[in-house]
Design a protein around this motif. Sequence first.
Motif, PDB file in Angstrom:
ATOM      1  N   SER A 175       0.853  -1.184   0.000  1.00  8.57           N
ATOM      2  CA  SER A 175       0.000   0.000   0.000  1.00  8.57           C
ATOM      3  C   SER A 175       0.887   1.232   0.000  1.00  8.57           C
ATOM      4  CB  SER A 175      -0.926   0.003   1.215  1.00  8.57           C
ATOM      5  OG  SER A 175      -0.170   0.007   2.411  1.00  8.57           O
ATOM      6  N   GLY A 176       0.286   2.367  -0.346  1.00  7.69           N
ATOM      7  CA  GLY A 176       0.986   3.638  -0.214  1.00  7.69           C
ATOM      8  C   GLY A 176       1.419   4.311  -1.488  1.00  7.69           C
ATOM      9  N   VAL A 190       5.666  10.285 -10.274  1.00  8.58           N
ATOM     10  CA  VAL A 190       6.232  11.558  -9.841  1.00  8.58           C
ATOM     11  C   VAL A 190       6.143  12.525 -11.010  1.00  8.58           C
ATOM     12  CG1 VAL A 190       8.216  12.719  -8.834  1.00  8.58           C
ATOM     13  CG2 VAL A 190       7.792  10.303  -8.320  1.00  8.58           C
ATOM     14  N   SER A 191       5.407  13.585 -10.824  1.00 10.17           N
ATOM     15  CA  SER A 191       5.230  14.571 -11.889  1.00 10.17           C
ATOM     16  C   SER A 191       6.288  15.666 -11.787  1.00 10.17           C
ATOM     17  CB  SER A 191       3.842  15.180 -11.813  1.00 10.17           C
ATOM     18  OG  SER A 191       3.669  15.870 -10.593  1.00 10.17           O
ATOM     19  N   LEU A 232      11.610  12.894  -4.238  1.00  5.01           N
ATOM     20  CA  LEU A 232      11.272  12.075  -5.395  1.00  5.01           C
ATOM     21  C   LEU A 232      11.514  12.819  -6.704  1.00  5.01           C
ATOM     22  CD1 LEU A 232       8.141  10.331  -3.928  1.00  5.01           C
ATOM     23  CD2 LEU A 232      10.115   9.147  -4.924  1.00  5.01           C
ATOM     24  N   LYS A 233      11.919  12.053  -7.702  1.00  3.60           N
ATOM     25  CA  LYS A 233      12.218  12.581  -9.025  1.00  3.60           C
ATOM     26  C   LYS A 233      11.310  11.907 -10.059  1.00  3.60           C
ATOM     27  CE  LYS A 233      17.122  12.785  -7.730  1.00  3.60           C
ATOM     28  NZ  LYS A 233      18.493  12.338  -8.102  1.00  3.60           N
ATOM     29  N   PRO A 234      11.083  12.558 -11.183  1.00  2.00           N
ATOM     30  CA  PRO A 234      10.259  11.907 -12.218  1.00  2.00           C
ATOM     31  C   PRO A 234      10.787  10.532 -12.631  1.00  2.00           C
ATOM     32  CG  PRO A 234      10.497  14.231 -12.703  1.00  2.00           C
ATOM     33  CD  PRO A 234      11.385  13.951 -11.520  1.00  2.00           C
ATOM     34  N   LEU A 239       6.691   9.970  -0.394  1.00  2.00           N
ATOM     35  CA  LEU A 239       5.683   8.927  -0.258  1.00  2.00           C
ATOM     36  C   LEU A 239       6.251   7.842   0.647  1.00  2.00           C
ATOM     37  CD1 LEU A 239       4.299   8.275  -3.874  1.00  2.00           C
ATOM     38  CD2 LEU A 239       3.016   9.203  -1.931  1.00  2.00           C
ATOM     39  N   ARG A 240       5.366   7.116   1.317  1.00  4.92           N
ATOM     40  CA  ARG A 240       5.795   5.961   2.092  1.00  4.92           C
ATOM     41  C   ARG A 240       5.003   4.750   1.650  1.00  4.92           C
ATOM     42  NH1 ARG A 240       5.913   4.360   8.505  1.00  4.92           N
ATOM     43  NH2 ARG A 240       3.679   3.991   8.176  1.00  4.92           N
ATOM     44  N   LEU A 241       5.721   3.724   1.260  1.00  2.43           N
ATOM     45  CA  LEU A 241       5.114   2.464   0.893  1.00  2.43           C
ATOM     46  C   LEU A 241       5.184   1.502   2.072  1.00  2.43           C
ATOM     47  CD1 LEU A 241       6.676   1.926  -2.668  1.00  2.43           C
ATOM     48  CD2 LEU A 241       4.645   3.244  -2.016  1.00  2.43           C
TER      49      LEU A 241
END
Length: 122
Positions: free
Chosen positions: A7-8, A120-121, A82-84, A18-20
């Motif tokens: 999940s996540g 990731v946008s 985070l990167k695209p 984000l955390r998964l």
Amino acid sequence: QVQLAESGGGLVQAGGSLRLSCAASGRTFAMGWFRQAPGKEREFVAAIWSAGRTYYPDSVKGRFTISRDNAKNTVYLQMNSLKPEDTAVYYCAAKTRLAIATLDSPLAYDYWGQGTQVTVSS
């Protein structure tokens, strides 16, 4: 037989976090995360032994952190900055046998989750 529930995942802007999470239905020697972007091979992201030793490739070192709660048989992947190019389907994997393969190889793992999309946008 071990089942994995991830999940996540989701959509986040570049620079975000984000955390998964991945919950295993049984005990494991180690757990790992891999990712696969369209048209690319599955790529190692992070791994952790039950005792806590962790491994990362250079592409995520310093940005991603893997951790686990052995009491809950759950592993987490905290992803920061985070990167695209981090966009991919992320898979959780569990190692329940002492196979020869190292933790950065998919061959080391016996069970896989269904995957969760991280986008990731820019």
